[in-house]
Design an enzyme around this catalytic site. Sequence first.
Site, PDB file in Angstrom:
ATOM      1  N   ARG A  31       0.837  -1.205   0.000  1.00  0.00           N
ATOM      2  CA  ARG A  31       0.000   0.000   0.000  1.00  0.00           C
ATOM      3  C   ARG A  31       0.870   1.253   0.000  1.00  0.00           C
ATOM      4  O   ARG A  31       1.893   1.315   0.689  1.00  0.00           O
ATOM      5  CB  ARG A  31      -0.951  -0.010   1.205  1.00  0.00           C
ATOM      6  CG  ARG A  31      -1.971  -1.125   1.101  1.00  0.00           C
ATOM      7  CD  ARG A  31      -3.131  -0.997   2.070  1.00  0.00           C
ATOM      8  NE  ARG A  31      -3.881  -2.252   2.067  1.00  0.00           N
ATOM      9  CZ  ARG A  31      -4.831  -2.575   1.184  1.00  0.00           C
ATOM     10  NH1 ARG A  31      -5.183  -1.702   0.261  1.00  0.00           N
ATOM     11  NH2 ARG A  31      -5.441  -3.752   1.235  1.00  0.00           N
ATOM     12  N   ASP A  32       0.413   2.241  -0.780  1.00  0.00           N
ATOM     13  CA  ASP A  32       1.123   3.521  -0.872  1.00  0.00           C
ATOM     14  C   ASP A  32       0.991   4.258   0.458  1.00  0.00           C
ATOM     15  O   ASP A  32      -0.084   4.293   1.068  1.00  0.00           O
ATOM     16  CB  ASP A  32       0.529   4.353  -2.019  1.00  0.00           C
ATOM     17  CG  ASP A  32       1.425   5.505  -2.410  1.00  0.00           C
ATOM     18  OD1 ASP A  32       1.953   5.497  -3.537  1.00  0.00           O
ATOM     19  OD2 ASP A  32       1.581   6.437  -1.590  1.00  0.00           O
ATOM     20  N   ASN A  89       4.483   6.471 -13.678  1.00  0.00           N
ATOM     21  CA  ASN A  89       5.090   7.749 -14.042  1.00  0.00           C
ATOM     22  C   ASN A  89       6.554   7.485 -14.372  1.00  0.00           C
ATOM     23  O   ASN A  89       7.273   6.894 -13.560  1.00  0.00           O
ATOM     24  CB  ASN A  89       4.990   8.737 -12.881  1.00  0.00           C
ATOM     25  CG  ASN A  89       3.549   9.021 -12.490  1.00  0.00           C
ATOM     26  OD1 ASN A  89       2.684   9.154 -13.343  1.00  0.00           O
ATOM     27  ND2 ASN A  89       3.281   9.095 -11.189  1.00  0.00           N
ATOM     28  N   VAL A  98      10.127   8.368  -7.088  1.00  0.00           N
ATOM     29  CA  VAL A  98      10.986   7.271  -6.609  1.00  0.00           C
ATOM     30  C   VAL A  98      11.519   6.551  -7.846  1.00  0.00           C
ATOM     31  O   VAL A  98      10.739   6.034  -8.660  1.00  0.00           O
ATOM     32  CB  VAL A  98      10.199   6.290  -5.710  1.00  0.00           C
ATOM     33  CG1 VAL A  98      11.106   5.143  -5.281  1.00  0.00           C
ATOM     34  CG2 VAL A  98       9.621   7.007  -4.490  1.00  0.00           C
ATOM     35  N   HIS A 102       7.585   1.424 -10.728  1.00  0.00           N
ATOM     36  CA  HIS A 102       6.411   1.047  -9.929  1.00  0.00           C
ATOM     37  C   HIS A 102       5.161   1.423 -10.692  1.00  0.00           C
ATOM     38  O   HIS A 102       5.123   2.425 -11.415  1.00  0.00           O
ATOM     39  CB  HIS A 102       6.425   1.708  -8.550  1.00  0.00           C
ATOM     40  CG  HIS A 102       6.629   3.191  -8.560  1.00  0.00           C
ATOM     41  ND1 HIS A 102       7.860   3.782  -8.747  1.00  0.00           N
ATOM     42  CD2 HIS A 102       5.751   4.208  -8.417  1.00  0.00           C
ATOM     43  CE1 HIS A 102       7.741   5.090  -8.715  1.00  0.00           C
ATOM     44  NE2 HIS A 102       6.462   5.386  -8.526  1.00  0.00           N
ATOM     45  N   HIS A 104       1.100   2.219 -10.104  1.00  0.00           N
ATOM     46  CA  HIS A 104       0.082   2.592  -9.126  1.00  0.00           C
ATOM     47  C   HIS A 104      -1.222   1.880  -9.503  1.00  0.00           C
ATOM     48  O   HIS A 104      -1.703   2.028 -10.633  1.00  0.00           O
ATOM     49  CB  HIS A 104      -0.189   4.102  -9.174  1.00  0.00           C
ATOM     50  CG  HIS A 104       0.991   4.967  -8.843  1.00  0.00           C
ATOM     51  ND1 HIS A 104       1.168   5.540  -7.602  1.00  0.00           N
ATOM     52  CD2 HIS A 104       2.058   5.366  -9.596  1.00  0.00           C
ATOM     53  CE1 HIS A 104       2.283   6.265  -7.607  1.00  0.00           C
ATOM     54  NE2 HIS A 104       2.838   6.174  -8.815  1.00  0.00           N
TER      55      HIS A 104
HETATM   56  P1  DGP Z   1       5.719   8.372  -8.067  1.00  0.00           P
HETATM   57  O1  DGP Z   1       5.461   9.804  -7.673  1.00  0.00           O
HETATM   58  O2  DGP Z   1       4.963   7.919  -9.291  1.00  0.00           O
HETATM   59  O3  DGP Z   1       7.211   8.101  -8.153  1.00  0.00           O
HETATM   60  O4  DGP Z   1       5.149   7.481  -6.867  1.00  0.00           O
HETATM   61  C1  DGP Z   1       5.876   7.209  -5.722  1.00  0.00           C
HETATM   62  C2  DGP Z   1       4.898   6.769  -4.681  1.00  0.00           C
HETATM   63  O5  DGP Z   1       5.613   6.148  -3.637  1.00  0.00           O
HETATM   64  C3  DGP Z   1       4.087   7.888  -4.054  1.00  0.00           C
HETATM   65  O6  DGP Z   1       2.701   7.695  -4.358  1.00  0.00           O
HETATM   66  C4  DGP Z   1       4.341   7.767  -2.559  1.00  0.00           C
HETATM   67  C5  DGP Z   1       4.950   6.395  -2.428  1.00  0.00           C
HETATM   68  N1  DGP Z   1       5.940   6.264  -1.373  1.00  0.00           N
HETATM   69  C6  DGP Z   1       7.030   7.060  -1.196  1.00  0.00           C
HETATM   70  N2  DGP Z   1       7.737   6.635  -0.145  1.00  0.00           N
HETATM   71  C7  DGP Z   1       7.083   5.530   0.349  1.00  0.00           C
HETATM   72  C8  DGP Z   1       7.345   4.650   1.434  1.00  0.00           C
HETATM   73  O7  DGP Z   1       8.327   4.759   2.179  1.00  0.00           O
HETATM   74  N3  DGP Z   1       6.440   3.653   1.640  1.00  0.00           N
HETATM   75  C9  DGP Z   1       5.337   3.478   0.822  1.00  0.00           C
HETATM   76  N4  DGP Z   1       4.519   2.465   1.124  1.00  0.00           N
HETATM   77  N5  DGP Z   1       5.068   4.292  -0.212  1.00  0.00           N
HETATM   78  C10 DGP Z   1       5.947   5.314  -0.442  1.00  0.00           C
END
Ligand code: DGP
Length: 116
Positions: A31-32, A89, A98, A102, A104
């Site tokens: 989960r995000d 993205n 990141v 990945h 979403h």
């Molecule tokens: P993007 O912006 O497309 O690179 O999405 C990165 C996503 O990663 C964003 O929706 C937030 C999520 N995210 C960032 N750090 C963490 C983390 O430490 N744990 C989790 N579960 N999600 C994270």
Amino acid sequence: MPDPDCLFCRIAAGEISADVISQDELVVCFRDVAPQAPTHILLIPRQHIASAAQLTEDHGPMLGRLFASAAAIARAEGLAERGFRLATNAGAGAGQSVDHLHFHLLGGRSFSWPPG
Ligand code: DGP
């Protein structure tokens, strides 16, 4: 090969905790931390791939597993009937924050098109 400085490599390795939904030898789904919809799950390869811009045909087995996992999770979370969005993205200009590939999986609300 995992990147020791990569947040998502460290989540995949279990070094940083996350709410993991499912995982196998190719893919980890969790989960995000900052959900943008009632259901917001990230699907990542265990292999460090910076973004979709680096993908080749050799990644086919991993991508097949990742998309099958997304569909299975969407069904299990009750998203399949109403609809869901599966998006990646690639690059800062597209909103990637990141640098580990990945996808979403978003569901539980309506989504507009085109995306912002
Ligand atoms: P993007 O912006 O497309 O690179 O999405 C990165 C996503 O990663 C964003 O929706 C937030 C999520 N995210 C960032 N750090 C963490 C983390 O430490 N744990 C989790 N579960 N999600 C994270």
